[in-house]
Design a protein around this motif. Structure first.
Motif, PDB file in Angstrom:
ATOM      1  N   VAL A  33      34.723  41.236  22.718  1.00 20.85           N
ATOM      2  CA  VAL A  33      35.677  40.170  22.985  1.00 20.85           C
ATOM      3  C   VAL A  33      36.340  40.431  24.342  1.00 20.85           C
ATOM      4  O   VAL A  33      36.807  41.528  24.608  1.00 20.85           O
ATOM      5  N   LYS A  34      36.355  39.417  25.185  1.00 19.04           N
ATOM      6  CA  LYS A  34      36.933  39.549  26.527  1.00 19.04           C
ATOM      7  C   LYS A  34      38.080  38.544  26.655  1.00 19.04           C
ATOM      8  O   LYS A  34      37.921  37.460  27.202  1.00 19.04           O
ATOM      9  N   ASP A  35      39.238  38.928  26.127  1.00 14.30           N
ATOM     10  CA  ASP A  35      40.402  38.046  26.130  1.00 14.30           C
ATOM     11  C   ASP A  35      41.317  38.251  27.330  1.00 14.30           C
ATOM     12  O   ASP A  35      42.236  37.480  27.546  1.00 14.30           O
ATOM     13  N   ASN A  36      41.110  39.294  28.103  1.00  6.49           N
ATOM     14  CA  ASN A  36      42.009  39.615  29.209  1.00  6.49           C
ATOM     15  C   ASN A  36      41.551  38.932  30.490  1.00  6.49           C
ATOM     16  O   ASN A  36      40.393  39.015  30.877  1.00  6.49           O
ATOM     17  N   ILE A  37      42.498  38.271  31.148  1.00  2.44           N
ATOM     18  CA  ILE A  37      42.209  37.566  32.390  1.00  2.44           C
ATOM     19  C   ILE A  37      43.047  38.191  33.495  1.00  2.44           C
ATOM     20  O   ILE A  37      44.243  38.419  33.325  1.00  2.44           O
ATOM     21  N   VAL A  38      42.411  38.479  34.632  1.00  2.00           N
ATOM     22  CA  VAL A  38      43.102  39.052  35.779  1.00  2.00           C
ATOM     23  C   VAL A  38      42.951  38.064  36.935  1.00  2.00           C
ATOM     24  O   VAL A  38      41.846  37.614  37.228  1.00  2.00           O
ATOM     25  N   THR A  39      44.047  37.736  37.576  1.00  2.00           N
ATOM     26  CA  THR A  39      43.976  36.858  38.748  1.00  2.00           C
ATOM     27  C   THR A  39      44.506  37.630  39.948  1.00  2.00           C
ATOM     28  O   THR A  39      45.402  38.469  39.821  1.00  2.00           O
ATOM     29  N   ILE A  40      43.932  37.359  41.102  1.00  4.11           N
ATOM     30  CA  ILE A  40      44.398  37.991  42.337  1.00  4.11           C
ATOM     31  C   ILE A  40      44.516  36.929  43.419  1.00  4.11           C
ATOM     32  O   ILE A  40      43.846  35.894  43.370  1.00  4.11           O
ATOM     33  N   ARG A  41      45.354  37.215  44.386  1.00  3.97           N
ATOM     34  CA  ARG A  41      45.495  36.332  45.541  1.00  3.97           C
ATOM     35  C   ARG A  41      44.756  36.985  46.706  1.00  3.97           C
ATOM     36  O   ARG A  41      44.862  38.184  46.921  1.00  3.97           O
ATOM     37  N   MET A  42      43.990  36.178  47.422  1.00  4.11           N
ATOM     38  CA  MET A  42      43.217  36.680  48.553  1.00  4.11           C
ATOM     39  C   MET A  42      43.403  35.743  49.741  1.00  4.11           C
ATOM     40  O   MET A  42      43.611  34.547  49.565  1.00  4.11           O
ATOM     41  N   SER A  43      43.254  36.331  50.921  1.00  6.81           N
ATOM     42  CA  SER A  43      43.239  35.486  52.124  1.00  6.81           C
ATOM     43  C   SER A  43      41.909  34.736  52.158  1.00  6.81           C
ATOM     44  O   SER A  43      40.960  35.087  51.442  1.00  6.81           O
ATOM     45  N   ASP A  44      41.835  33.728  52.996  1.00  2.00           N
ATOM     46  CA  ASP A  44      40.577  32.987  53.152  1.00  2.00           C
ATOM     47  C   ASP A  44      39.453  33.924  53.578  1.00  2.00           C
ATOM     48  O   ASP A  44      38.334  33.842  53.082  1.00  2.00           O
ATOM     49  N   GLU A  45      39.757  34.831  54.510  1.00  6.24           N
ATOM     50  CA  GLU A  45      38.746  35.768  55.017  1.00  6.24           C
ATOM     51  C   GLU A  45      38.229  36.681  53.892  1.00  6.24           C
ATOM     52  O   GLU A  45      37.027  36.877  53.764  1.00  6.24           O
ATOM     53  N   GLU A  46      39.153  37.229  53.103  1.00  5.95           N
ATOM     54  CA  GLU A  46      38.743  38.108  51.994  1.00  5.95           C
ATOM     55  C   GLU A  46      37.882  37.350  50.981  1.00  5.95           C
ATOM     56  O   GLU A  46      36.861  37.859  50.520  1.00  5.95           O
ATOM     57  N   TYR A  47      38.302  36.132  50.662  1.00  8.08           N
ATOM     58  CA  TYR A  47      37.555  35.336  49.686  1.00  8.08           C
ATOM     59  C   TYR A  47      36.163  34.991  50.197  1.00  8.08           C
ATOM     60  O   TYR A  47      35.179  35.094  49.460  1.00  8.08           O
ATOM     61  N   LEU A  48      36.071  34.589  51.463  1.00 12.45           N
ATOM     62  CA  LEU A  48      34.760  34.243  52.035  1.00 12.45           C
ATOM     63  C   LEU A  48      33.833  35.458  52.062  1.00 12.45           C
ATOM     64  O   LEU A  48      32.633  35.332  51.788  1.00 12.45           O
ATOM     65  N   ARG A  49      34.372  36.648  52.396  1.00 18.94           N
ATOM     66  CA  ARG A  49      33.549  37.875  52.384  1.00 18.94           C
ATOM     67  C   ARG A  49      33.051  38.170  50.976  1.00 18.94           C
ATOM     68  O   ARG A  49      31.879  38.514  50.777  1.00 18.94           O
ATOM     69  N   LEU A  50      33.932  38.058  49.990  1.00 22.79           N
ATOM     70  CA  LEU A  50      33.556  38.304  48.598  1.00 22.79           C
ATOM     71  C   LEU A  50      32.501  37.305  48.126  1.00 22.79           C
ATOM     72  O   LEU A  50      31.497  37.669  47.512  1.00 22.79           O
TER      73      LEU A  50
END
Length: 81
Positions: A33-50
């Motif tokens: 069971v995967k009930d845990n949700i993690v959210t993070i904030r990223m810059s546009d550059e970090e998100y595009l690299r990911l």
């Protein structure tokens, strides 16, 4: 309604179809069971690299992040997970 069915036959046919249980639909349940949700904030550059890294390695963003976290745990001798 089929061409060779009159209205009474059609209603009876539809009533029978409604009472037939449907098979389970959707994604099968996981043993873990995967009930845990993690959210993070990223810059546009970090998100595009990911996003690009995930695309090149044919992984979802979630898979890429989980792999990275696993590598951190392996590197950390003090972490006992």
């Amino acid at each position: 309604m089929h061409a060779n069915m009159d209205r009474a036959d059609h209603r009876a046919h539809m009533q029978i179809r409604r009472n037939v249980p449907m098979g389970k639909m959707g994604r099968p349940k996981s043993d873990v069971v995967k009930d845990n949700i993690v959210t993070i904030r990223m810059s546009d550059e970090e998100y595009l690299r990911l996003k690009e890294y995930s695309k090149v390695h044919q992984q979802t963003i979630t898979e890429t992040i989980k792999t990275g976290v696993s590598l951190l745990y392996k590197e950390d001798k003090q972490c006992r997970l």
